[in-house]
Write an enzyme that holds these catalytic residues in place. Structure first.
Site, mmCIF file in Angstrom:
data_model
loop_
_atom_site.group_PDB
_atom_site.id
_atom_site.type_symbol
_atom_site.label_atom_id
_atom_site.label_comp_id
_atom_site.label_asym_id
_atom_site.label_seq_id
_atom_site.Cartn_x
_atom_site.Cartn_y
_atom_site.Cartn_z
ATOM 1 N N PHE A 157 60.555 48.012 9.265
ATOM 2 C CA PHE A 157 61.469 48.904 9.990
ATOM 3 C C PHE A 157 61.232 48.937 11.497
ATOM 4 C CE2 PHE A 157 60.898 50.879 5.733
ATOM 5 C CZ PHE A 157 62.149 50.542 5.225
ATOM 6 N N PHE A 158 60.289 48.146 11.973
ATOM 7 C CA PHE A 158 59.953 48.281 13.392
ATOM 8 C C PHE A 158 59.464 46.960 13.965
ATOM 9 C CE2 PHE A 158 56.753 50.106 10.563
ATOM 10 C CZ PHE A 158 55.659 49.289 10.781
ATOM 11 N N ALA A 159 59.547 46.885 15.304
ATOM 12 C CA ALA A 159 59.049 45.723 16.049
ATOM 13 C C ALA A 159 58.030 46.207 17.068
ATOM 14 C CB ALA A 159 60.206 45.013 16.753
ATOM 15 N N ASN A 198 54.319 44.608 19.526
ATOM 16 C CA ASN A 198 53.470 43.496 19.926
ATOM 17 C C ASN A 198 52.103 43.999 20.340
ATOM 18 O OD1 ASN A 198 55.736 41.616 19.840
ATOM 19 N ND2 ASN A 198 56.397 42.540 21.770
ATOM 20 N N HIS A 227 44.454 43.127 36.795
ATOM 21 C CA HIS A 227 45.057 42.722 38.069
ATOM 22 C C HIS A 227 46.030 41.563 37.840
ATOM 23 C CE1 HIS A 227 42.282 45.346 40.306
ATOM 24 N NE2 HIS A 227 41.503 45.096 39.271
ATOM 25 N N HIS A 244 50.632 44.818 40.533
ATOM 26 C CA HIS A 244 49.534 45.657 40.078
ATOM 27 C C HIS A 244 48.957 46.525 41.184
ATOM 28 C CE1 HIS A 244 47.396 41.994 41.488
ATOM 29 N NE2 HIS A 244 46.425 42.821 41.819
ATOM 30 N N HIS A 290 37.657 48.425 42.389
ATOM 31 C CA HIS A 290 37.916 46.990 42.269
ATOM 32 C C HIS A 290 37.031 46.179 43.208
ATOM 33 C CE1 HIS A 290 39.956 43.194 42.038
ATOM 34 N NE2 HIS A 290 40.579 43.308 43.186
ATOM 35 N N HIS A 293 41.061 44.317 50.993
ATOM 36 C CA HIS A 293 40.164 44.762 49.943
ATOM 37 C C HIS A 293 38.946 45.489 50.535
ATOM 38 C CE1 HIS A 293 42.410 41.768 47.568
ATOM 39 N NE2 HIS A 293 41.951 42.389 46.501
#
Length: 263
Positions: free
Chosen positions: A62-64, A66, A73, A77, A83, A212
Site C-alpha cells: 500500500f505504500f512506496a 526509499n 555535505h 547544503h 564542519h 570555511h
C-alpha cells in the site's frame, strides 16, 4: 502594524502570489556533483544512493518509500561551524544545536555572473562588496551574503561543475578580505553557487579556504551549491536555509528557499 498583523499579511500575500517562494536548491540524487578531494589528502563523500524499500508490491503493498545513502555535505547544503577545525569547540555549532531563528534571514545577492563568465577563477573581494553596497544599500547584521555566479548552470555535468585540471579546481569564490569584511558587518553567513563555499583555488590563500576557516571560527554558517540566484533581487528577499536536525551534524543537505515580493 504589530508582528501578528505582519505575519497575517504575509500569509495572505503568499496565497495571492504576491510573495513567491523561489527554490534555491539543485536536484539531489545519484548524479548530483560532489566535492572531490585529492586521494592522498582525505577521504571523499561516497556517491548518493537511493534504494527502494517498496512501491505497492510484495515488500509493501500500500505504500512506496526509499532508504538513502548520503553525505552531510552533498548537493545544496548547509555548513555548520563544527564542519571546520576552527569551529570545532562551539556547543551550538552542530545542526541539532543551532537556534532555528538563524535559519531564516534577509539575503544580499551580489551578482558576479558577468565576471565569472569571463574568468571561472574570479574572486569577489572587499572592494567589490563595498561597491555593491554603494549601489544597493548596506549589508546589515544578521543577514546572509551570497555570491551569484550562475555556476548552477553547470550542475548537470559533474566535470564542468568541478572544473578541475592538473592545478586543481577552478571556480569562483571570496577572497580573505571579502570574508573578513562581511564578518565585520555581523552577517550570519555566506553562500556560493559552487561545490563549496570557497573558490576552487582557495587552498593557496592565507589563511587557506577563508570562507570555511574564518566563517566557522566566528560561529557563522556556509551554504554551497545554491541554485537560481538569478531569480532573486539584490536586496529584499528572505532566505530560508534549514538543515536536518542531525545529532552532532556538521552539515546537511537542504531545500533552500527564498521569499520574494512580486508586485
Amino acid at each position: 502594524m504589530n508582528a501578528a498583523e505582519t505575519l497575517g499579511n504575509l500569509a495572505g500575500m503568499l496565497i495571492e502570489g504576491k510573495v513567491e517562494v523561489v527554490d534555491l536548491s539543485g536536484p539531489l540524487g545519484p548524479d548530483t556533483p560532489l566535492l572531490q578531494l585529492p586521494e592522498d589528502f582525505a577521504k571523499n563523500t561516497p556517491k548518493i544512493e537511493i534504494h527502494k524499500i517498496s512501491e505497492y508490491d510484495s515488500d509493501g503493498p500500500f505504500f512506496a518509500w526509499n532508504w538513502l545513502k548520503i553525505g552531510e555535505h552533498s548537493g545544496t547544503h548547509f555548513d555548520a561551524p563544527h564542519h571546520w577545525i576552527t569551529g570545532k569547540d562551539y556547543a551550538d555549532g552542530y545542526t541539532d544545536s543551532i537556534k532555528p531563528q538563524n535559519f531564516v534571514a534577509p539575503v544580499n545577492v551580489i551578482d558576479c555572473s558577468a565576471e565569472v563568465a569571463k574568468n571561472p577563477d574570479f574572486l569577489l573581494d572587499a572592494a567589490g562588496v563595498k561597491a555593491w553596497e554603494a549601489k544597493h544599500g548596506e549589508i546589515k547584521a544578521g543577514e546572509w551574503v551570497v555570491m551569484r555566479s550562475d555556476w548552477d548552470s553547470r550542475a548537470g555535468d559533474e566535470a564542468a561543475y568541478l572544473n578541475a585540471d592538473e592545478t586543481g579546481p577552478h571556480s569562483p569564490g571570496p577572497t580573505v578580505d571579502c570574508i573578513e569584511y562581511i564578518l565585520s558587518k555581523g552577517v550570519i553567513g555566506w553562500g556560493n553557487q559552487c561545490i563549496g563555499t570557497d573558490a576552487g583555488q582557495a587552498g593557496g590563500m592565507e589563511p587557506p579556504y577563508p570562507a570555511h576557516n574564518l566563517l566557522h571560527a566566528a560561529n557563522k554558517y556556509g551554504l554551497a551549491s545554491l541554485a537560481n540566484l538569478d531569480k532573486l533581487p539584490p536586496k529584499g528577499a528572505i532566505l530560508i536555509a534549514a538543515p536536518l536536525k542531525i545529532v552532532k551534524g556538521t552539515g546537511s543537505p537542504i531545500r533552500a528557499m527564498a521569499l520574494v515580493a512580486r508586485g
